[in-house]
Scaffold this motif. Structure first.
Motif, mmCIF file in Angstrom:
data_model
loop_
_atom_site.group_PDB
_atom_site.id
_atom_site.type_symbol
_atom_site.label_atom_id
_atom_site.label_comp_id
_atom_site.label_asym_id
_atom_site.label_seq_id
_atom_site.Cartn_x
_atom_site.Cartn_y
_atom_site.Cartn_z
ATOM 1 N N LEU A 146 0.821 -1.205 0.000
ATOM 2 C CA LEU A 146 0.000 0.000 0.000
ATOM 3 C C LEU A 146 0.854 1.253 0.000
ATOM 4 C CD1 LEU A 146 -2.743 -1.143 2.450
ATOM 5 C CD2 LEU A 146 -3.036 -0.567 0.067
ATOM 6 N N GLY A 385 -19.088 3.439 -9.079
ATOM 7 C CA GLY A 385 -18.576 3.124 -7.745
ATOM 8 C C GLY A 385 -19.182 1.843 -7.210
ATOM 9 N N ILE A 388 -17.584 -1.311 -8.660
ATOM 10 C CA ILE A 388 -16.302 -1.667 -8.053
ATOM 11 C C ILE A 388 -16.553 -2.441 -6.766
ATOM 12 C CG2 ILE A 388 -14.177 -0.771 -7.059
ATOM 13 C CD1 ILE A 388 -14.389 1.617 -8.820
ATOM 14 N N VAL A 389 -17.446 -1.883 -5.929
ATOM 15 C CA VAL A 389 -17.712 -2.507 -4.630
ATOM 16 C C VAL A 389 -18.317 -3.890 -4.819
ATOM 17 C CG1 VAL A 389 -19.042 -2.306 -2.524
ATOM 18 C CG2 VAL A 389 -17.978 -0.286 -3.496
ATOM 19 N N LEU A 392 -15.889 -6.557 -6.171
ATOM 20 C CA LEU A 392 -14.918 -7.011 -5.182
ATOM 21 C C LEU A 392 -15.572 -7.881 -4.132
ATOM 22 C CD1 LEU A 392 -12.637 -3.953 -4.779
ATOM 23 C CD2 LEU A 392 -11.954 -6.260 -5.331
ATOM 24 N N LEU A 393 -16.817 -7.544 -3.790
ATOM 25 C CA LEU A 393 -17.489 -8.300 -2.734
ATOM 26 C C LEU A 393 -17.878 -9.683 -3.222
ATOM 27 C CD1 LEU A 393 -19.892 -5.838 -0.927
ATOM 28 C CD2 LEU A 393 -17.892 -6.975 -0.018
ATOM 29 N N VAL B 47 -6.680 0.777 4.023
ATOM 30 C CA VAL B 47 -6.486 2.206 3.807
ATOM 31 C C VAL B 47 -7.812 2.743 3.308
ATOM 32 C CG1 VAL B 47 -5.271 3.963 2.528
ATOM 33 C CG2 VAL B 47 -4.093 1.930 3.212
ATOM 34 N N ALA B 106 -19.734 -3.436 3.445
ATOM 35 C CA ALA B 106 -18.672 -3.587 2.448
ATOM 36 C C ALA B 106 -17.372 -4.121 3.019
ATOM 37 C CB ALA B 106 -18.413 -2.252 1.753
ATOM 38 N N PRO B 109 -17.520 -8.300 5.039
ATOM 39 C CA PRO B 109 -17.438 -9.512 4.217
ATOM 40 C C PRO B 109 -16.062 -9.719 3.591
ATOM 41 C CG PRO B 109 -19.309 -8.137 3.575
ATOM 42 C CD PRO B 109 -18.465 -7.331 4.477
ATOM 43 N N MET B 110 -15.218 -8.669 3.642
ATOM 44 C CA MET B 110 -13.931 -8.752 2.957
ATOM 45 C C MET B 110 -12.816 -9.191 3.877
ATOM 46 S SD MET B 110 -14.297 -7.862 -0.210
ATOM 47 C CE MET B 110 -12.707 -7.264 -0.773
ATOM 48 N N ILE B 115 -5.081 -7.022 1.119
ATOM 49 C CA ILE B 115 -5.298 -5.634 1.532
ATOM 50 C C ILE B 115 -5.510 -4.727 0.330
ATOM 51 C CG2 ILE B 115 -4.185 -5.644 3.789
ATOM 52 C CD1 ILE B 115 -1.648 -4.739 2.511
ATOM 53 N N PHE B 116 -4.988 -5.122 -0.816
ATOM 54 C CA PHE B 116 -5.194 -4.313 -2.016
ATOM 55 C C PHE B 116 -6.679 -4.248 -2.366
ATOM 56 C CE2 PHE B 116 -4.966 -4.249 -6.824
ATOM 57 C CZ PHE B 116 -4.816 -2.874 -6.884
ATOM 58 N N SER B 117 -7.355 -5.407 -2.305
ATOM 59 C CA SER B 117 -8.789 -5.421 -2.608
ATOM 60 C C SER B 117 -9.555 -4.545 -1.625
ATOM 61 C CB SER B 117 -9.326 -6.850 -2.543
ATOM 62 O OG SER B 117 -8.548 -7.689 -3.332
ATOM 63 N N ALA B 119 -8.449 -1.958 -0.059
ATOM 64 C CA ALA B 119 -8.210 -0.545 -0.347
ATOM 65 C C ALA B 119 -9.036 -0.100 -1.548
ATOM 66 C CB ALA B 119 -6.726 -0.300 -0.605
ATOM 67 N N ILE B 121 -11.830 -1.334 -2.614
ATOM 68 C CA ILE B 121 -13.254 -1.263 -2.318
ATOM 69 C C ILE B 121 -13.574 0.104 -1.709
ATOM 70 C CG2 ILE B 121 -13.766 -2.017 0.051
ATOM 71 C CD1 ILE B 121 -15.413 -4.221 -1.162
ATOM 72 N N LEU B 123 -12.041 2.771 -2.515
ATOM 73 C CA LEU B 123 -12.044 3.700 -3.649
ATOM 74 C C LEU B 123 -13.424 3.734 -4.295
ATOM 75 C CD1 LEU B 123 -8.669 3.192 -5.565
ATOM 76 C CD2 LEU B 123 -9.484 5.244 -4.467
ATOM 77 N N GLY B 124 -14.028 2.558 -4.432
ATOM 78 C CA GLY B 124 -15.381 2.489 -4.981
ATOM 79 C C GLY B 124 -16.363 3.241 -4.109
#
Lengths: 417, 324
Positions: A146, A385, A388-389, A392-393, B47, B106, B109-110, B115-117, B119, B121, B123-124
């Motif tokens: 990061l 947006g 994206i969420v 990923l989920l 992040v 959000a 569940p993650m 950690i990249f994913s 971060a 999410i 952003l979304g």
């Protein structure tokens, strides 16, 4: 080997790009369809998605999509293959674009530009961006995870500032300067050899400027995709994957971390530079602010939605991200027509959209209106947006993962596996 | 002769005092924003790029609570500034609830994803919250009616805005608050979770609850820092506007310089970046021709990059043990 497509008897056979005959045929057919797509031909123009493309608005969007694909392929090499998170992709695209405008643009008293032909500025934009990537790499190699992502974010802001420091390159105003047109010249002669920026005749056919640009960009994109796919199956590509999985382990096994990370940055920046130059040329005039954080985020979204680490993922992701806003607008327009026409669903749509003052609803039709109900342009962003969420989920592998699931389901049908 | 030198010396000192207090104030603001990032990262390894959007949302909530609904002034009398602080608290709590919702839908569940994913999410989420908040503050600029407005006072010959004092005080309160919080039972549980999630679970710590608390507090801090960064010297004179969503990104260098997982790092990093930015802006102003207009806004990133070259995990960040 018939009927046993997964039986490989040599490494060469296993690492083929298109292992089965059906895939080879499909690729050839696909390319033929893609080449003929924008033209008004009897059979091809009836294919559902293609049907829209006779329209110039859609074709321009597809051109934009192709450029985004090139950039996404570049980021995919860096982030997907070598595992280095980068939020600085827009910065490399910007460096490519400004190289192009410096070499190819028209110069004046307070603007730098040498008016060189496309075969110089297009490769040069990639090379310069790659050099910038190599210059950044020593710092980037030292930083991990990061921290690297946020450090590359710093690049974007520094780049924006540089565009203010050099108004000779970026143009004095907020609107930016004019990029060269997409024309092929041998040198600085008056009449271009091939002009992609004007309508004209090729052989016996009438070709519009968008169709010409489309063909050029399609060729570039195919080359970019094939190169990207080939990089993944070479020694270099395997070294990238080793670094992605565990950099210390890779180094112990004799993969020089520094050299390969630098290489990944260079290749990815080359793609970004070329794409940046093309994007700016296609737009004609680009404000410096557009090479900002939001552009970088867009490419990360493309990779994640498409499926990270795959060339096909980058292709699908761009298709989705670039075309979906326009598609959403079409849907809203269609809903409005339904409301006006009155039908079974008109009541449902009427509650969703607001057609004028005093009409309740979640969405406003008029583009200019801000506030509530939401304007259609805000909805694009919102959905983007949300995508994206949601991806990923629920589907971390992206569209590629969905495709695999669908394929595996039908492969085993009617059995579950 | 001597008289002239004296006057010059005093004005030089005044400029210096002014610059120091200005730097302290901006540094406190960055530290406040950085603290939100650090708290969430420490507890959840995420992040939170949505911090800026949350800050804008918090500012917008304050404008609604205080200006539109006149809470709590519609029920009780008393001085206006007290009302404003109550409204700030209400708005911050509303943002905290928003943070809770985000965490639940959000982030929870993650758990266990890279950690990249995590971060990305955020952003979304940033895009979503920012779009809605932009849309809300765009129609009419939203007044947040800071009680001290753009008022100033003098220390010697240096003019100091009350906002500077307020920001420094707020940061002090927040850092002392977080420091005290880390001493409580929940705070110790959060530190344990930050250290190792699985071991914390094995010790009977409710890691999910820790996640929720971290996000609520992080969002609360975002809202407060959002309001303070919209005050007159920094933001557009006490209005909730688009800039609020991007101000938080300016605190990222502070977070990285201090180290992603260190509250002390947030404080030190914030102050360092604040001082670097303001001092560069004050004392390098003669070189604008070479450095370009607005160069001071890039100073934080340059300082961050140099800091990262020296210490890749920030000044106070935990170095990741690299194993095969």
């Amino acid at each position: 080997m018939r009927g046993r497509p997964k039986l490989f008897t040599s490494y060469v056979a296993e690492s083929q790009l298109f292992p089965t005959r059906i895939q080879k045929v499909l690729v050839v057919v696909g390319i033929i369809v893609l080449v003929l797509m924008p033209f008004d031909l009897p059979v091809i123009s009836q294919i559902p998605i293609v049907r829209f493309l006779g329209d110039n608005i859609w074709l321009r969007l597809v051109n934009r999509m192709l450029i985004f694909t090139i950039a996404a392929l570049g980021l995919n090499i860096l982030s997907g293959l070598a595992g280095q998170v980068s939020l600085g992709h827009a910065f490399f695209m910007g460096s490519g674009a400004y190289t192009a405008v410096m070499l190819g643009g028209k110069g004046s008293a307070n603007l730098w530009g040498w008016g060189l032909p496309i075969w110089i500025w297009l490769p040069a934009s990639g090379v310069v961006a790659a050099l910038v990537g190599i210059a950044v790499a020593p710092a980037a190699v030292r930083v991990r995870g990061l921290y690297l992502g946020i450090a590359t974010l710093g690049l974007v802001f520094i780049g924006l500032h540089l565009s203010r420091v050099f108004p000779e390159i970026a143009g004095p105003g907020a609107l930016g300067r004019k990029w060269p047109r997409m024309q092929f010249r041998l040198w600085k002669e008056e009449d271009p050899l091939v002009d992609f920026s004007r309508d004209g005749d090729w052989f016996w056919f009438e070709v519009s400027k968008n169709q010409k640009t489309y063909l050029l960009l399609l060729a570039l994109t195919v080359v970019a995709a094939v190169v990207a796919a080939n990089i993944a199956r070479t020694r270099t590509g395997r070294a990238f994957s080793a670094i992605r999985e565990r950099d210390v382990a890779a180094e112990i096994m004799g993969v020089p971390e520094f050299r390969y990370k630098t290489m990944a940055f260079a290749i990815s920046s080359f793609y970004a530079g070329v794409a940046g130059a093309l994007l700016a040329v296609l737009a004609g005039q680009v404000p410096p602010e557009s090479w900002g954080l939001l552009l970088s985020i867009q490419f990360i979204a493309i990779l994640l939605i498409g499926g990270i680490g795959r060339v096909s993922g980058a292709l699908m992701g761009t298709f989705f991200v670039v075309l979906s806003p326009r598609f959403i607008e079409e849907v809203i327009d269609w809903m409005k027509e339904q409301v006006d026409a009155g039908g079974i669903f008109s009541g449902v749509f009427d509650t969703l959209i607001s057609t004028g003052d005093g009409d309740g609803g979640l969405l406003a039709i008029s583009e200019t209106a801000l506030g509530y109900p939401l304007p259609a342009s805000a909805l694009d962003e919102l959905v983007y947006g949300l995508l994206i969420v949601v991806f990923l989920l629920f589907e971390p592998l992206g569209l590629y993962g969905i495709w695999m699931k669908v394929r595996n389901y039908w492969k085993g049908w009617p059995f579950s596996y | 002769m001597t008289g002239t030198t004296m006057v010059l010396a005093t004005t030089g000192l005044d400029t210096f005092v002014h610059t120091v207090i200005k730097s302290l104030a901006l540094g406190s603001l960055y530290a406040l924003l950085a603290l939100g990032f650090v708290l969430i990262f420490k507890a959840t390894q995420t992040v939170n790029f949505a911090q800026g959007a949350l800050a804008l949302a918090g500012t917008w909530f304050l404008s609604m609570v205080f200006m539109d609904w006149n809470v709590p002034g519609r029920w009780v009398g008393g001085p206006g500034w007290l009302h404003w602080f109550v409204a700030l608290l209400v708005a911050a709590l509303a943002t905290a609830v928003l943070g809770l919702v985000i965490e639940r839908l959000a982030i929870r569940p993650m758990i266990g994803e890279p950690i990249f994913s995590m971060a990305v999410i955020t952003l979304g989420l940033e895009v979503m919250i920012r779009t809605v908040a932009f849309d809300a503050v765009n129609v009419t600029p939203r007044v947040i009616a800071v009680p001290w407005g753009a008022d100033t006072f003098m220390i010697g010959g240096a003019m100091i805005a009350w906002s500077y004092v307020a920001a420094i005080a707020m940061a002090a309160v927040a850092f002392v608050g977080v420091w005290l919080f880390f001493k409580t039972r929940t705070g110790v549980a959060m530190r344990a979770t930050a250290f190792d999630q699985e071991t914390a679970l094995a010790q009977g710590i409710n890691v999910g609850r820790i996640f929720a608390i971290a996000w609520a507090v992080g969002a609360l801090l975002a809202a407060i820092s959002g309001v303070f960064s919209s005050m007159s010297p920094w933001g557009p004179a006490g209005l909730a506007s688009r800039d609020g969503a991007f101000f938080a990104f300016r605190a990222l260098p502070a977070v990285i310089l201090g180290g992603l997982d260190s509250a002390v790092g947030a404080l030190v990093g914030g102050l360092l970046i604040g001082f670097a930015e303001i001092f560069a802006g004050q004392y390098l102003a003669g070189h604008t021709g070479i450095l370009g207009v607005g160069y001071q806004q890039v100073v934080p990133y340059v300082v961050m990059l140099i800091g990262l070259l020296v210490r890749p995990y920030g000044l106070f960040g935990t170095e990741e043990v690299r194993r095969v």
